[in-house]
Design a protein around this motif. Structure first.
Motif, PDB file in Angstrom:
ATOM      1  N   UNK A  44       5.090  31.572  36.836  1.00  0.00           N
ATOM      2  CA  UNK A  44       5.785  32.636  36.100  1.00  0.00           C
ATOM      3  C   UNK A  44       5.388  32.690  34.634  1.00  0.00           C
ATOM      4  N   UNK A  45       4.516  31.807  34.197  1.00  0.00           N
ATOM      5  CA  UNK A  45       4.088  31.858  32.793  1.00  0.00           C
ATOM      6  C   UNK A  45       3.310  33.147  32.513  1.00  0.00           C
ATOM      7  N   UNK A  46       3.677  33.817  31.444  1.00  0.00           N
ATOM      8  CA  UNK A  46       2.913  34.990  31.012  1.00  0.00           C
ATOM      9  C   UNK A  46       1.472  34.559  30.752  1.00  0.00           C
ATOM     10  N   UNK A  47       0.533  35.359  31.208  1.00  0.00           N
ATOM     11  CA  UNK A  47      -0.876  34.965  31.139  1.00  0.00           C
ATOM     12  C   UNK A  47      -1.745  36.164  30.798  1.00  0.00           C
ATOM     13  N   UNK A  48      -2.899  35.859  30.200  1.00  0.00           N
ATOM     14  CA  UNK A  48      -3.895  36.889  29.924  1.00  0.00           C
ATOM     15  C   UNK A  48      -5.215  36.428  30.547  1.00  0.00           C
ATOM     16  N   UNK A 338      -8.922  32.806  32.436  1.00  0.00           N
ATOM     17  CA  UNK A 338      -7.633  32.705  31.740  1.00  0.00           C
ATOM     18  C   UNK A 338      -7.933  32.424  30.260  1.00  0.00           C
ATOM     19  N   UNK A 339      -7.469  33.299  29.360  1.00  0.00           N
ATOM     20  CA  UNK A 339      -7.750  33.118  27.935  1.00  0.00           C
ATOM     21  C   UNK A 339      -6.494  32.825  27.117  1.00  0.00           C
ATOM     22  N   UNK A 340      -5.333  33.060  27.709  1.00  0.00           N
ATOM     23  CA  UNK A 340      -4.080  32.719  27.023  1.00  0.00           C
ATOM     24  C   UNK A 340      -2.977  32.637  28.064  1.00  0.00           C
ATOM     25  N   UNK A 341      -1.998  31.806  27.785  1.00  0.00           N
ATOM     26  CA  UNK A 341      -0.819  31.732  28.664  1.00  0.00           C
ATOM     27  C   UNK A 341       0.350  31.177  27.865  1.00  0.00           C
ATOM     28  N   UNK A 350      -3.669  30.284  23.223  1.00  0.00           N
ATOM     29  CA  UNK A 350      -5.035  30.567  23.684  1.00  0.00           C
ATOM     30  C   UNK A 350      -5.571  29.359  24.424  1.00  0.00           C
ATOM     31  N   UNK A 351      -6.282  29.567  25.506  1.00  0.00           N
ATOM     32  CA  UNK A 351      -6.852  28.444  26.266  1.00  0.00           C
ATOM     33  C   UNK A 351      -8.311  28.748  26.584  1.00  0.00           C
ATOM     34  N   UNK A 352      -9.103  27.669  26.739  1.00  0.00           N
ATOM     35  CA  UNK A 352     -10.515  27.822  27.061  1.00  0.00           C
ATOM     36  C   UNK A 352     -11.024  26.511  27.624  1.00  0.00           C
ATOM     37  N   UNK A 363      -7.770  33.446  23.907  1.00  0.00           N
ATOM     38  CA  UNK A 363      -7.085  34.507  23.188  1.00  0.00           C
ATOM     39  C   UNK A 363      -7.371  35.892  23.744  1.00  0.00           C
ATOM     40  N   UNK A 364      -6.375  36.765  23.631  1.00  0.00           N
ATOM     41  CA  UNK A 364      -6.502  38.135  24.117  1.00  0.00           C
ATOM     42  C   UNK A 364      -7.391  38.930  23.162  1.00  0.00           C
ATOM     43  N   UNK A 365      -8.296  39.730  23.706  1.00  0.00           N
ATOM     44  CA  UNK A 365      -9.329  40.388  22.894  1.00  0.00           C
ATOM     45  C   UNK A 365      -9.187  41.911  22.817  1.00  0.00           C
TER      46      UNK A 365
END
Lengths: 444, 444
Positions: A44-48, A338-341, A350-352, A363-365
């Motif tokens: 359920x974590x918001x994710x990008x 997945x770039x952010x959650x 931001x994740x990478x 991060x969302x671009x």
């Protein structure tokens, strides 16, 4: 323009095809990840997620976005039918909790991205998908399948139509690729400037103009080539295209003009040295008074062959194998990362990953194209969300709260492609391998 | 064998998918030829079409037949629905007589050919289609689409599984190709010896075994790699495969064995120098007492990379892009040619075009494979129908009087492939480009 190849109104009438679930066009691991994430609450974590390419296919100067509208179709049709859920349950691919979650699945998030026909480069964020991890991760496979295929075809097609200049390119590669890939390829080629396709389903489903007249088998079926030509002209009219290389080309051209008259629409040459033959056939047609009869060439053409025929008296190019196989680049290397959650407290992080050679940028671009005063592209500017605009905005809303908002007619994508390609530095038209003609500035 | 990657019974349970018409997966010119041939009466001439390749894709030593069962599905589903006929009529693609003929179309002829999984060479008659010209010509496009795609994938897959020896190959290329091509590719790879696929629809539709565990996004979703591993092991059991290259591989391996215990099923490495990493990870696993934990590698593998890892401690290969793009040969160059047709008095006449470089050989064909005393293939013997048998008969009945008679389970095709590949001279296993390892003797 080409003479009409086959009958039909000038405006094709697409029919909406039956909705079919796209939910199982999916890698097994999407559902095992889903199951574990639903169990531990992270689902359920918001994710990008971001769909992009780390680089263009090697040597390519630019890429062409295609498949956007097909992806929107796929998102809408991403519903698990009772039969599909029962299959997943019976085969123990997912547990009961996950099966129930899938049974009511409906993407409820947002998607934005490059519109269809747009040019793209390295790290261009072609799609940005925002939702819970659970609802966004399961779309990965089908979105990548569509984008990796359709952009590969459109990117090759664009090089071909640019090389062909004002002369029309006709897509006829259906038989060289998977039967459904063929339909998508015909559509993507049209976006990138092809004039028409041979593929009837592409006409029915998407309204791509089609054409077609006859193959060698039609000539061989008849006792003589003349019989075949008479039959074809009786059936399709003098404006048809006669295939003239089954036996002897010069004889076929003479017979064709005798049968159809000097109003013969076109002749098609499908073998041999096409430049030499085009000159000979053109001269022969002119000597027979058939000055308006067009010369169409086909036979393993690609952008280089098309460019090589620029000075030959050719009126249209039929392209098959090399188009549907992406002219050497049959897939585009696009990934979905997945770039952010969200963290436990809801803060977006931001994740990478840091894998060798495959690092990504968290991060969302957003993306803009910086143009000079004359309107020529200078840079692809990829920024983290919230940075100031720098050039033409490249990203449009496609899905909002699960509702598709990014629909457009196919011709709008086609026109966008021509416009966007026209912004490129002219060196982009060169066929030699090279670096992307527009550099990407991106956060890293 | 591999540890189970995802839950599921050992015997997948395919479900028959909804029948969908294949009738418009067809080039426009098939219908314009049909219209002219119906009008002049030649459409009713008895005809023989042959599906074959003039040559193997350049450098390939052998090809693998695939798509046979899909082609039988396509023939059965080749019916024009009312909506499709109405579309053809409204767009004036065919005249009224032809529209009516199509509305009741049903292939009523015979088809014979190479069974699925069989090896093929230049001029092997993969399919021989007998019927009236009208009923046989319209099948051209969809049969070629299926064969050109599926044989390309199976031919690449066979090289990979041969290079891998006893180690399993796992197909995971769905995201790199058209979403429906992905399903067919998973099936074709299985015919050619792949152990399983990531593609769920291939499991549902064809019973191909699937597997899958997690991607980098699953690790990134969690606050720590350990959290992700704990979640995965809780959900999928200690026998699962942990992806260990999101951050630091040595640390991930240590964490993985701590979390799952020495009974951890496998670890997957998806980046970097795979041979070097496999040695390091194997040593580390052994030092941690995880002697039975397997090492799976993925990351742009192809047959050469697989061969190059033969001496590394690797237990399985995941193959994606290079498999679904045919490892450089994404299509097979197969053609569908009229080779004989009746005269007005009913006599069958062999026919062939004389186009430069594209000449074909008239007449209905048979094929045998001549073997030496040890069972090694010596020659592909293609003869005109009626010539004496010379070796193992390669052609089986597939359709008789419009009824499909050539059905077989997928595993039968897979077993045939192994058997037939085993007949090849051992040089066929070499990956270097070369001539076909078995020469074709054919009438010309």
């Amino acid at each position: 323009m080409l003479p009409r190849m086959g009958r039909g109104p000038s405006t094709p009438q697409p029919i909406t095809s039956q909705p079919v679930s796209t939910a199982l066009l999916t890698d097994h691991y999407e559902l095992t990840m889903l199951q574990a994430a639903l169990a531990d609450g992270t689902g359920e974590r918001a994710s990008v997620f971001e769909l992009f390419g780390r680089r263009l296919p090697s040597g390519r100067r630019y890429g062409v976005v295609a498949g956007v509208q097909r992806a929107l179709d796929a998102i809408e049709a991403f519903r698990f039918t009772d039969e599909q859920v029962e299959f997943l349950r019976r085969d123990e691919i997912v547990d009961e909790r996950t099966a129930q979650w899938l049974a009511t699945y409906r993407f409820s998030g947002d998607v934005r991205g490059y519109p269809e026909g747009e040019i793209y480069f390295e790290h261009s964020p072609l799609l940005v998908v925002e939702g819970t991890f659970a609802e966004a991760v399961v779309l990965e496979t089908v979105l990548l399948s569509i984008y990796n295929h359709d952009t590969a075809i459109a990117s090759a097609a664009s090089r071909m139509t640019w090389a062909a200049g004002e002369r029309p390119c006709i897509e006829m590669g259906s038989r060289r690729t998977h039967e459904e890939a063929a339909v998508a390829a015909a559509r993507a080629a049209y976006v990138a400037g092809f004039a028409r396709t041979s593929n009837l389903e592409a006409r029915r489903r998407y309204g791509v103009p089609t054409g077609g007249t006859s193959a060698h088998s039609f000539t061989l079926l008849h006792d003589t080539e003349r019989d075949a030509f008479v039959s074809q002209v009786d059936s399709l009219g003098a404006g048809t295209t006669l295939l003239v290389d089954t036996y002897d080309i010069a004889e076929a051209v003479r017979t064709g003009v005798e049968v159809a008259g000097p109003g013969l629409g076109a002749v098609r040459i499908d073998s041999g040295d096409l430049a030499d033959l085009a000159h000979r056939v053109r001269a022969q047609l002119d000597s027979l008074g058939a000055h308006d009869t067009k010369v169409i060439v086909t036979s393993d053409l690609d952008e280089w062959a098309i460019a090589g025929l620029a000075s030959a008296p050719v009126d249209g190019y039929g392209v098959g194998t090399r188009l549907v196989t992406g002219s050497g680049k049959p897939t585009s290397g696009l990934v979905y990362k997945l770039v952010a959650r969200a963290d436990d407290d809801g803060t977006m992080v931001p994740v990478a990953k840091r894998s060798a050679d495959k690092a990504s940028v968290g991060g969302s671009k957003r993306a803009h194209r910086r143009l000079d005063a004359s309107g020529t592209a200078l840079a692809e500017v990829v920024t983290l969300d919230g940075a100031p605009a720098d050039g033409r905005d490249l990203v449009v809303p496609l899905v909002r709260g699960g509702e598709v908002v990014g629909r457009e007619p196919l011709d709008a994508s086609r026109e966008r492609h021509l416009r966007s390609r026209g912004e490129l530095p002219i060196v982009a038209r060169q066929l030699q391998p090279g670096d992307p003609v527009v550099p990407t500035e991106h956060p890293s």
